[in-house]
Structures are given as C-alpha cells and as structure tokens.
Design a protein around this motif. Structure first.
Motif, PDB file in Angstrom:
ATOM      1  N   ASP A 187       0.827  -1.210   0.000  1.00  0.00           N
ATOM      2  CA  ASP A 187       0.000   0.000   0.000  1.00  0.00           C
ATOM      3  C   ASP A 187       0.860   1.259   0.000  1.00  0.00           C
ATOM      4  O   ASP A 187       0.417   2.337   0.397  1.00  0.00           O
ATOM      5  CB  ASP A 187      -0.954   0.012   1.202  1.00  0.00           C
ATOM      6  CG  ASP A 187      -0.222   0.036   2.541  1.00  0.00           C
ATOM      7  OD1 ASP A 187       1.018  -0.138   2.552  1.00  0.00           O
ATOM      8  OD2 ASP A 187      -0.885   0.229   3.587  1.00  0.00           O
ATOM      9  N   LYS A 230       4.675  12.276   8.905  1.00  0.00           N
ATOM     10  CA  LYS A 230       3.333  12.842   9.057  1.00  0.00           C
ATOM     11  C   LYS A 230       2.632  12.922   7.708  1.00  0.00           C
ATOM     12  O   LYS A 230       1.417  12.684   7.619  1.00  0.00           O
ATOM     13  CB  LYS A 230       3.424  14.232   9.686  1.00  0.00           C
ATOM     14  CG  LYS A 230       2.072  14.872   9.973  1.00  0.00           C
ATOM     15  CD  LYS A 230       2.237  16.228  10.647  1.00  0.00           C
ATOM     16  CE  LYS A 230       0.882  16.878  10.913  1.00  0.00           C
ATOM     17  NZ  LYS A 230       1.034  18.215  11.561  1.00  0.00           N
ATOM     18  N   HIS A 234      -1.410  14.345   1.843  1.00  0.00           N
ATOM     19  CA  HIS A 234      -1.656  13.471   2.990  1.00  0.00           C
ATOM     20  C   HIS A 234      -3.008  12.771   2.854  1.00  0.00           C
ATOM     21  O   HIS A 234      -3.129  11.565   3.130  1.00  0.00           O
ATOM     22  CB  HIS A 234      -1.610  14.271   4.288  1.00  0.00           C
ATOM     23  CG  HIS A 234      -2.023  13.481   5.490  1.00  0.00           C
ATOM     24  ND1 HIS A 234      -1.238  12.476   6.035  1.00  0.00           N
ATOM     25  CD2 HIS A 234      -3.156  13.510   6.246  1.00  0.00           C
ATOM     26  CE1 HIS A 234      -1.856  11.934   7.060  1.00  0.00           C
ATOM     27  NE2 HIS A 234      -3.022  12.538   7.216  1.00  0.00           N
ATOM     28  N   LYS A 235      -4.025  13.500   2.426  1.00  0.00           N
ATOM     29  CA  LYS A 235      -5.350  12.909   2.242  1.00  0.00           C
ATOM     30  C   LYS A 235      -5.320  11.815   1.179  1.00  0.00           C
ATOM     31  O   LYS A 235      -5.952  10.763   1.339  1.00  0.00           O
ATOM     32  CB  LYS A 235      -6.364  13.987   1.874  1.00  0.00           C
ATOM     33  CG  LYS A 235      -6.751  14.908   3.030  1.00  0.00           C
ATOM     34  CD  LYS A 235      -7.797  15.927   2.602  1.00  0.00           C
ATOM     35  CE  LYS A 235      -8.224  16.809   3.757  1.00  0.00           C
ATOM     36  NZ  LYS A 235      -9.225  17.838   3.333  1.00  0.00           N
ATOM     37  N   GLY A 242       2.955  10.831   5.336  1.00  0.00           N
ATOM     38  CA  GLY A 242       2.440   9.481   5.129  1.00  0.00           C
ATOM     39  C   GLY A 242       3.176   8.639   4.110  1.00  0.00           C
ATOM     40  O   GLY A 242       2.781   7.491   3.866  1.00  0.00           O
ATOM     41  N   ASP A 249       5.958   6.177   2.387  1.00  0.00           N
ATOM     42  CA  ASP A 249       6.507   4.937   2.936  1.00  0.00           C
ATOM     43  C   ASP A 249       7.926   4.646   2.469  1.00  0.00           C
ATOM     44  O   ASP A 249       8.764   4.192   3.249  1.00  0.00           O
ATOM     45  CB  ASP A 249       5.616   3.758   2.520  1.00  0.00           C
ATOM     46  CG  ASP A 249       4.168   3.987   2.872  1.00  0.00           C
ATOM     47  OD1 ASP A 249       3.807   3.741   4.035  1.00  0.00           O
ATOM     48  OD2 ASP A 249       3.409   4.431   1.992  1.00  0.00           O
ATOM     49  N   LYS A 309      -4.158   4.101   1.701  1.00  0.00           N
ATOM     50  CA  LYS A 309      -3.925   3.149   2.785  1.00  0.00           C
ATOM     51  C   LYS A 309      -5.230   2.587   3.342  1.00  0.00           C
ATOM     52  O   LYS A 309      -5.310   1.412   3.698  1.00  0.00           O
ATOM     53  CB  LYS A 309      -3.126   3.825   3.899  1.00  0.00           C
ATOM     54  CG  LYS A 309      -1.672   4.093   3.544  1.00  0.00           C
ATOM     55  CD  LYS A 309      -0.911   4.621   4.733  1.00  0.00           C
ATOM     56  CE  LYS A 309       0.545   4.840   4.386  1.00  0.00           C
ATOM     57  NZ  LYS A 309       1.216   3.586   3.994  1.00  0.00           N
ATOM     58  N   ASP A 310      -6.251   3.429   3.420  1.00  0.00           N
ATOM     59  CA  ASP A 310      -7.510   3.033   4.047  1.00  0.00           C
ATOM     60  C   ASP A 310      -8.379   2.147   3.160  1.00  0.00           C
ATOM     61  O   ASP A 310      -9.347   1.557   3.649  1.00  0.00           O
ATOM     62  CB  ASP A 310      -8.323   4.272   4.444  1.00  0.00           C
ATOM     63  CG  ASP A 310      -7.694   5.041   5.593  1.00  0.00           C
ATOM     64  OD1 ASP A 310      -6.821   4.479   6.282  1.00  0.00           O
ATOM     65  OD2 ASP A 310      -8.068   6.217   5.793  1.00  0.00           O
ATOM     66  N   ILE A 366      -2.672   9.992   0.262  1.00  0.00           N
ATOM     67  CA  ILE A 366      -1.914   8.851   0.788  1.00  0.00           C
ATOM     68  C   ILE A 366      -2.771   8.044   1.753  1.00  0.00           C
ATOM     69  O   ILE A 366      -2.801   6.806   1.703  1.00  0.00           O
ATOM     70  CB  ILE A 366      -0.630   9.345   1.483  1.00  0.00           C
ATOM     71  CG1 ILE A 366       0.329   9.962   0.453  1.00  0.00           C
ATOM     72  CG2 ILE A 366       0.057   8.202   2.226  1.00  0.00           C
ATOM     73  CD1 ILE A 366       1.498  10.707   1.071  1.00  0.00           C
ATOM     74  N   GLN A 367      -3.500   8.744   2.618  1.00  0.00           N
ATOM     75  CA  GLN A 367      -4.350   8.059   3.584  1.00  0.00           C
ATOM     76  C   GLN A 367      -5.517   7.350   2.897  1.00  0.00           C
ATOM     77  O   GLN A 367      -5.920   6.259   3.303  1.00  0.00           O
ATOM     78  CB  GLN A 367      -4.874   9.051   4.622  1.00  0.00           C
ATOM     79  CG  GLN A 367      -5.365   8.384   5.894  1.00  0.00           C
ATOM     80  CD  GLN A 367      -4.273   7.580   6.603  1.00  0.00           C
ATOM     81  OE1 GLN A 367      -3.148   8.067   6.763  1.00  0.00           O
ATOM     82  NE2 GLN A 367      -4.596   6.352   6.985  1.00  0.00           N
TER      83      GLN A 367
END
Length: 465
Positions: free
Chosen positions: A54, A83, A370-371, A85, A87, A377-378, A373-374
C-alpha cells in the motif's frame, strides 16, 4: 497485474487464456499479496515485500532539499515526511561525481566516480548509514538510485579495466548517447564487469542495510544481468526494485517489481492540451493488462527529477489541473510517486548541475497529498499490484470528457469520477451502476451513484464503500 475487466477486453481475455495457463510460474514467497488467477502474460516471479503493498514512494533530491544539501540536514525532515504518510524514500545517487567532462559546477549525480563511495557534498558513509537507520526506525524503507549503464570518466574502472567499457572501432571508449558527454558506456559482454557491478550493489545492502534500488535507464542493461543481480540481492534480504523503463516487460518477470508509467504521464500531458481524452486512459489500461506480468505495475507520477529539470514543472505542463491529475495517480492501479517539493507546491525547474534549493515556505499542498496517501492506505481496493483491485471502466453519458471507473477488493470498492476537460459537465453513470451508498472521500458526503453528477472544470470526486 492490472486487469481491466469490462466488455472492451473480453475478446482479448479469451484469446490469451491458454498463453496465461502455460506461462504461469511459481512465485517465491515472502508474505505475498493475494494470488489471483487471470489471463495475461504470466505471473511476475519477483518477491513483492509486504511493506510495498500500500506504499507511496517519495523521491529525495539531497542536493536541493536543504541549504546544506547533506544527509544530516535532510534527516531533520523525516518527522514531516512521516506525518505526510509516504513509505518508501528513493534517494537519488549518493556516489562521488566525476570531475572529468563534468557538466556544470557540481555535475550530474548519474556520472558515478566510485560505486562504493559517498559524495562528500552530502556527508560520509557514517552519515548515510545514520540516515538509513533513522528512516528504518521511523518505519520508512530506503531505495538507492543505481546507475548500471555507465560511469563517469574518472571512475577507476576506466584506467584499470578499459575492456569493461564500450569502444569504437579505434578503441576509444564512448558515451552511451552522444549528448551524455559526462559518462562512459559500460560493456555488458564482459563477465568481470558484471561481477564487479553486482558486488557493488550487494555492498550497499550489506553495509547500509538499504531495501532496494531504483535503477537508472534499466532498459539499456541486459535483462539477464538484472535477473542475476536480483537473485543475489534477495539472498541477502528481500529487496524492492524499480526500473526506469516503460517498454521492456521482460524486466518485470524476475528482476523488477515496478517500472515507470511514462506513457500515462504523457497521456495526462496531452489531455491537458486537449489532444487526448479519457478514452486514451482506458486504452492504456487495456494495454497494461495485456503486457505486464501479473503482480507487477507502473509507478505513477505527475513529475520526477527528469521531468522537472528538463520538461517543465507539473504546473507548467498541467496548469490548473495539477490536483486533478495528482489525485488520478493515487486511484488508478500503480504506485504513486511524490517528488521532492511537490508538497510545497514546487513550481520551478531545479537545476541539474548546480545548487538550486527547494523553497519550503508554503506547505499547503501537504494536506492534499496526505489525504491522498491516507485514502490509498484506508482502501485496499487502491493497493498496489495483486493486493489491490482491478481497473473496471464505467460507461458515462459525458465520455470522452469524463472518466469513470471502479476498483474492488475484499469487500472494499472505490469509484472515481474525473472531469478531464476545462468545461463544467453534468453526466450520469450508464450501464452497470455500482450499488449501495458511497461516501465521497474529500467531503464526506454520502450518495448512491445513480442520478446526475455535476463537476466543475477539471473537477473530480472519489467515492468509497
């Protein structure tokens, strides 16, 4: 790898069934992503580390990252990147740069003088190992940029082993490309050179505990070399390998996990110019499905060090659609890339041979990335390779201006709608409409996907369930 299952490819799938059955091979196993039996060119045999499933990759330009331009100075940014996000940290070449035939004052990172050395501009070996250890401690993985196709002109190999280089009819060592005057082409017909190259690659895995390589102009180096190198690296620890190449799919059978999504970048550039449409994206994924060994995938990006320095910034090429196309790289199949400074709205072409520090004064784009990337992941439907879902094209009433597609995996579904035009559009998804109530990722608004969608110029919405 990427499977496009809709009516457009049923005929292709039928025709390729027997080829896939014969070409399927055993995978080595670390902790592999979900196995999926599909038609296509056979399975990739490379190990896919669990931590890559991911992941978002971040390209680090040490020279331009800070005023100091050192490993130690960059290390201070690790908490911010954590922060953010990301990897995987892909660090551009860290090796000493040749002085002979050097371009500019500082030279190209890709004119390597010593494969086992460290550019004193950046620090020393202890500094680099400290950076890698700190990155690992914080949960990152580190790829080094490797330059296997050529060396700088004062690399000791040139004087000690001139037969390790490509020579013209007069016995003169030559550059791989006429314009690449600062580097000398290596001769892969020489087994001793191959052995020395692999030894140097193994050095950084053993000495600094790096997690793999991004390999420069990988397509210009024989596939059998990469296969041998990968096998010997994996014997030390399972690594991740990224090829700078978009054409030779044999690289992805055993040696590399991913290559470059250059064609996808070019399509995005042409869409912004009004020369291509969403139909070209659908066609791209049809071709990708047919060509890529299953499990492998392209790295997707709006810019990188080459694009930024030589072809203009993302803002110059994509204008007011930068966010649109950036979001698209996170929801289509493939691993997304963020280049140094994108999270700070980088809108200048960084000098390749001189000091040219990134301006970090405005980090407002960090929230946007960031949004994304999250979001990846989610939602396991958006994960990489076999761990993610297929690209399923959805017909809509505003094609080819609008791209609508779905990805599903393990009960998770993500439906993306993108207006790829400078005009406001209203449209409906036609044909097979995803069922149920979805939540829009950025606004939190819930809706079913039947009925009218309205999007602003270059607007997009991403719905999750």
């Amino acid at each position: 790898m990427l499977r496009l299952r809709n009516l457009l490819v049923l005929a292709l799938m039928a025709g390729m069934f027997f080829t896939a059955c014969n070409g399927t091979s055993k995978k080595k196993a670390e902790k592999k992503a979900n196995e999926k039996e599909v038609a296509g060119p056979g399975k990739a045999e490379a190990i896919f580390p669990d931590w890559s499933r991911d992941a978002t990759i971040y390209e680090v330009n040490i020279r331009q990252y800070t005023k100091e331009g050192t490993f130690a100075a960059f290390e201070k940014s690790l908490p911010r990147l954590k922060k953010l996000g990301v990897d995987i940290l892909w660090i551009m070449p860290i090796y000493p740069i040749s002085e002979k035939n050097r371009k500019g004052t500082l030279g190209s990172y890709y004119a390597v003088a010593d494969y086992k050395g460290v550019n004193p501009e950046f620090g020393n070996l202890a500094d680099f190992k400290h950076l890698v250890d700190k990155a690992h401690e914080m949960g990152f993985h580190v790829l080094l940029d490797w330059v296997a196709n050529h060396t700088g002109w004062d690399n000791k190999w040139i004087t000690e082993h001139p037969d390790w280089y490509t020579q013209d009819s007069l016995g003169h060592i030559i550059s791989p490309v006429p314009d690449w005057t600062d580097v000398a082409d290596l001769n892969y017909n020489n087994p001793n050179m191959r052995a020395a190259m692999i030894d140097a690659m193994k050095y950084w895995v053993k000495e600094a505990n790096i997690d793999g390589y991004r390999c420069d102009v990988a397509g210009s180096v024989p596939v059998d070399f990469w296969n041998q190198a990968r096998a010997e690296l994996d014997a030390i620890k399972p690594v991740y390998m990224l090829a700078e190449d978009a054409d030779n799919m044999d690289l992805l059978k055993k040696a590399f996990n991913a290559n470059y999504g250059w064609p996808f970048l070019h399509i995005m550039n042409e869409i912004y110019k009004g020369k291509k449409t969403s139909a070209d994206i659908v066609n791209y994924f049809e071709k990708t499905y047919a060509a890529y060994p299953q499990g492998s995938y392209p790295m997707m990006f709006t810019t990188n060090h080459d694009e930024n320095s030589w072809n203009g910034t993302a803002y110059e090429r994509l204008g007011d659609a930068v966010k649109t196309f950036s979001a698209l790289t996170f929801v289509v199949p493939g691993m997304p890339l963020i280049y140094s400074g994108l999270e700070a709205g980088l809108n200048k072409s960084l000098s390749f041979f001189e000091k040219d520090e990134i301006d970090w004064s405005d980090l407002s784009m960090s929230t946007f990335f960031h949004k994304l990337i999250q979001l990846k992941k989610d939602n396991n439907a958006l994960w990489n390779g076999n761990s993610g879902g297929d690209f399923e094209n959805l017909q809509n009433s505003a094609m080819p201006k609008v791209l609508t597609f779905s990805r599903k995996n393990n009960g998770n579904e993500v439906v993306s709608v993108f207006n790829l035009s400078p005009e406001a559009v209203s449209f409906e998804i036609t044909g097979s409409i995803p069922e149920g109530t979805f939540k829009e990722a950025f606004t939190g608004q819930e809706r079913e996907l039947n009925g009218i969608f309205k999007l602003k110029p270059w607007g997009y919405q991403i719905f999750v369930k």
